[in-house]
Design an enzyme around this catalytic site. Sequence first.
Site, PDB file in Angstrom:
ATOM      1  N   HIS A 243       0.817  -1.227   0.000  1.00 44.87           N
ATOM      2  CA  HIS A 243       0.000   0.000   0.000  1.00 44.87           C
ATOM      3  C   HIS A 243       0.845   1.269   0.000  1.00 44.87           C
ATOM      4  O   HIS A 243       0.360   2.352   0.339  1.00 44.87           O
ATOM      5  CB  HIS A 243      -0.965   0.034   1.192  1.00 44.87           C
ATOM      6  N   ARG A 299      -1.148  18.221   2.728  1.00 43.65           N
ATOM      7  CA  ARG A 299       0.265  18.603   2.657  1.00 43.65           C
ATOM      8  C   ARG A 299       0.757  18.401   1.240  1.00 43.65           C
ATOM      9  O   ARG A 299       0.036  17.936   0.381  1.00 43.65           O
ATOM     10  CB  ARG A 299       1.068  17.691   3.584  1.00 43.65           C
TER      11      ARG A 299
HETATM   12  P1  ADP Z   1       2.522  10.017  -0.160  1.00 47.44           P
HETATM   13  O1  ADP Z   1       1.197   9.708  -0.751  1.00 47.44           O
HETATM   14  O2  ADP Z   1       2.972  11.408  -0.336  1.00 47.44           O
HETATM   15  O3  ADP Z   1       3.537   8.995  -0.451  1.00 47.44           O
HETATM   16  P2  ADP Z   1       2.490   8.811   2.404  1.00 47.44           P
HETATM   17  O4  ADP Z   1       1.267   8.751   3.232  1.00 47.44           O
HETATM   18  O5  ADP Z   1       2.958   7.576   1.737  1.00 47.44           O
HETATM   19  O6  ADP Z   1       2.240   9.929   1.358  1.00 47.44           O
HETATM   20  O7  ADP Z   1       3.657   9.381   3.315  1.00 47.44           O
HETATM   21  C1  ADP Z   1       4.606  10.327   2.885  1.00 47.44           C
HETATM   22  C2  ADP Z   1       5.941  10.052   3.459  1.00 47.44           C
HETATM   23  O8  ADP Z   1       5.984  10.345   4.816  1.00 47.44           O
HETATM   24  C3  ADP Z   1       6.377   8.629   3.301  1.00 47.44           C
HETATM   25  O9  ADP Z   1       7.742   8.613   2.985  1.00 47.44           O
HETATM   26  C4  ADP Z   1       6.106   8.022   4.652  1.00 47.44           C
HETATM   27  O10 ADP Z   1       6.985   6.970   4.935  1.00 47.44           O
HETATM   28  C5  ADP Z   1       6.331   9.202   5.528  1.00 47.44           C
HETATM   29  N1  ADP Z   1       5.438   9.194   6.665  1.00 47.44           N
HETATM   30  C6  ADP Z   1       4.134   8.905   6.671  1.00 47.44           C
HETATM   31  N2  ADP Z   1       3.640   9.050   7.884  1.00 47.44           N
HETATM   32  C7  ADP Z   1       4.657   9.447   8.686  1.00 47.44           C
HETATM   33  C8  ADP Z   1       4.778   9.791  10.063  1.00 47.44           C
HETATM   34  N3  ADP Z   1       3.756   9.739  10.893  1.00 47.44           N
HETATM   35  N4  ADP Z   1       5.974  10.197  10.512  1.00 47.44           N
HETATM   36  C9  ADP Z   1       7.032  10.265   9.690  1.00 47.44           C
HETATM   37  N5  ADP Z   1       6.967   9.961   8.400  1.00 47.44           N
HETATM   38  C10 ADP Z   1       5.813   9.552   7.899  1.00 47.44           C
HETATM   39  P1  ADP Z   2      -2.302   5.853   3.474  1.00 46.19           P
HETATM   40  O1  ADP Z   2      -2.695   6.915   4.411  1.00 46.19           O
HETATM   41  O2  ADP Z   2      -1.409   4.853   4.089  1.00 46.19           O
HETATM   42  O3  ADP Z   2      -1.825   6.406   2.190  1.00 46.19           O
HETATM   43  P2  ADP Z   2      -4.722   5.092   2.018  1.00 46.19           P
HETATM   44  O4  ADP Z   2      -6.079   5.036   2.601  1.00 46.19           O
HETATM   45  O5  ADP Z   2      -4.449   6.204   1.098  1.00 46.19           O
HETATM   46  O6  ADP Z   2      -3.668   5.056   3.201  1.00 46.19           O
HETATM   47  O7  ADP Z   2      -4.459   3.710   1.288  1.00 46.19           O
HETATM   48  C1  ADP Z   2      -3.203   3.341   0.789  1.00 46.19           C
HETATM   49  C2  ADP Z   2      -3.355   2.519  -0.484  1.00 46.19           C
HETATM   50  O8  ADP Z   2      -4.121   1.342  -0.249  1.00 46.19           O
HETATM   51  C3  ADP Z   2      -4.116   3.255  -1.566  1.00 46.19           C
HETATM   52  O9  ADP Z   2      -3.230   4.003  -2.348  1.00 46.19           O
HETATM   53  C4  ADP Z   2      -4.784   2.153  -2.353  1.00 46.19           C
HETATM   54  O10 ADP Z   2      -3.942   1.648  -3.355  1.00 46.19           O
HETATM   55  C5  ADP Z   2      -5.000   1.078  -1.327  1.00 46.19           C
HETATM   56  N1  ADP Z   2      -6.386   1.137  -0.874  1.00 46.19           N
HETATM   57  C6  ADP Z   2      -6.885   1.980   0.037  1.00 46.19           C
HETATM   58  N2  ADP Z   2      -8.191   1.766   0.250  1.00 46.19           N
HETATM   59  C7  ADP Z   2      -8.537   0.738  -0.554  1.00 46.19           C
HETATM   60  C8  ADP Z   2      -9.741   0.002  -0.796  1.00 46.19           C
HETATM   61  N3  ADP Z   2     -10.843   0.300  -0.125  1.00 46.19           N
HETATM   62  N4  ADP Z   2      -9.715  -0.991  -1.692  1.00 46.19           N
HETATM   63  C9  ADP Z   2      -8.589  -1.322  -2.343  1.00 46.19           C
HETATM   64  N5  ADP Z   2      -7.412  -0.690  -2.158  1.00 46.19           N
HETATM   65  C10 ADP Z   2      -7.381   0.334  -1.286  1.00 46.19           C
END
Ligand code: ADP
Ligand code: ADP
Length: 670
Positions: A243, A299
Amino acid sequence: MDRSKLYRRFRTLLIANRGEIACRVIRSARAMGLRTVAVYSEADRDAMHVAMADEAVLLGPARARDSYLNIERVIEAARKTGAEAVHPGYGFLSENAEFAQACLDAGLVFVGPTAAMMTAMGSKSGSKQLMEKAGVPLVPGYHGEVQDEAILAEAADKIGFPVLVKASAGGGGRGMRVVKSAGELSAAIVSAKREAKAAFGDDRMLIEKFVQNPRHIEVQIIGDSHGNLLSLFERECTLQRRHQKVIEEAPSPTLNATQRDAVCAAARKAAGAVNYVGAGTIEFVSDGKEVFFIEMNTRLQVEHPVTELITGIDLVEWQLRVAFGEKLPLKQDEIKLNGHAIEARVYAENPQKNFMPSVGRIKTWRTPDAVDGLRIDAGYRSGDAVSPYYDAMLAKVIAWAPTREAAIERLNRGLEETDVRGITTNIPFLSALVTHRDVRANTIDTGFIERELKGLTETSPPPGELELCAAVAAVIVQEQQAARNEAHSPWRTYGWQPVGLRTRVFQFRQGPGTEQKVTLHYGDGRFTVSLADRAAPIALSMMPYAGGGFDITIDGVKSNVVAVIENHELYLRTRNGRFDLHWVDPFGGETEEHVGEDKIVAPLPGTVVALLAEEGATLEKGAAILTLEVMKMEQTLRAPYAGVLKKIKCKVGDIVGEGVELAEIEPAAA
Ligand code: ADP
Ligand code: ADP
Ligand code: MG
């Protein structure tokens, strides 16, 4: 609230982050004439972002909690340096409403939305409730407050399996588990909660229908404090592992113009529901027909550069202008989509070892020039240390071209020309991924990497080719040394043309038990190589050049090999990828035996979170022994061979250092 209090002109910006995003923000801020202040932890004294900023303030010890996540210390750093504004980057405090409020209370401009907007959109549950009201399509699911197990189980049943259990506070794919049947639910919730608690300090869960063949589509939006809100097209980030995005592109190759307009309109509606100010992303998951809202990130996103390359807009500059209280410089119909951009995330990790993070010092860091549509956003340089404390992303390689096909070629070229040594990176994996037939054809879903993992992580040069290159590299090094010792060596006089015929035997291994013997006959400009397991010798010619490489011609095909030898370790880059080999010294008394293999040791510093087998248990090869949390990710340690679990030397909750012995197994009698 009076918006001039929130957003106003400033001259000094503190960047509350590290790595590539801190460097990226500093670049735009400096171009706008701002003075920049970096913050850093004890582990980052010599980091690139510290060197780039005009000033830098030490926050505290390496642990993020004591440094980059410590609100008081960050605010104090701003006070000390006279900074008037704070850019939070992504990760760390970027989506922390308490921090946004603390900045305001300290008289600082927070480059981002208000604390209230963040609170409204920050939790996945809360934002889904809002979106429901605003009429934005949602994935069917449960996002209520009540969290007891019976309620969650009932909700999952009602939604219908498979479901996705998610941490409401989640990010970076953490605290998320796909659950296929009712029987797996309870264990998944326990483990997701544990991961969420450790990563976000909040273990509230929501449950969603797991969308089949999912694709990830998201829309970049930006709003100003005068009520203007724009969408800057969409990105597709379907190539994910656990994910977490790996490759992102813009525009989405899946949507047609009508669908594009629709998803952008839905995103503006979503952000409009909170009168959003600043840069943000509305994320959707698509089943190929419809898109469903999953979350908003309040962000700048890791993958924002692909949007910049197709729109020509500098998103950090726009963020700062919004923070100055300015109006957005363009109207919706003035935002034009041009060409295609694709980005790959370069991580310090080993795809062949289940993506285990790789820590250590970067000996070589070489990237191609940022020309011809290529852009490199890096947070590391040669000599920098990659510590186990933070996210292992080192850099992003981004390519733009008029078409998707050309952008993919450029990205691959950029990856191939990126040379990182000293630590292991996922670069060969990224190359294999972007050039995969199904990726080129865009016939993928978010499960693609998982399914194709074997093919993507296995590098299979023709048998013997590696050893052959290694032998040539080894002989070059030895002859060079000999040349240094004898002033009149023919090597010195005629370059690489030894006089007379010589024979040398080398042994290399690429992992335990893979010794290969190579016999090299060479002289008078000719080389012949015999491999132990191959009848006919191979003839080749070779032309070395300065800087540790050579051209090798086999069967009339010339290719370029980069070879670096340090003591007994050989780094090779051939047309088939990158390889690390060990040069077994026949006189050095090296043996095949691996002492300590019956010990299970911590590969990196971490916390023991679960014991999965009992002392005395008989284990199959690959059986799970215990789970370690390393860099916020759970990593299960498994039996390297069948045997009996003799002793467990740790307990749940233990914080263990790298190399610490955690369990002992006795191999089953052969
Ligand atoms: P994006 O969709 O921009 O990739 P992510 O949700 O994957 O967003 O997170 C962005 C970056 O920040 C990733 O490199 C993730 O590992 C890091 N990250 C996410 N949550 C945290 C957190 N609570 N503290 C520090 N780093 C985080
Ligand atoms: P994060 O905050 O870690 O980015 P997200 O809710 O954006 O969490 O989910 C991360 C990834 O998981 C998404 O980019 C998508 O590919 C997958 N995902 C999230 N929700 C669903 C869903 N309901 N069904 C299938 N895949 C999902
Ligand atoms: Mg997300």
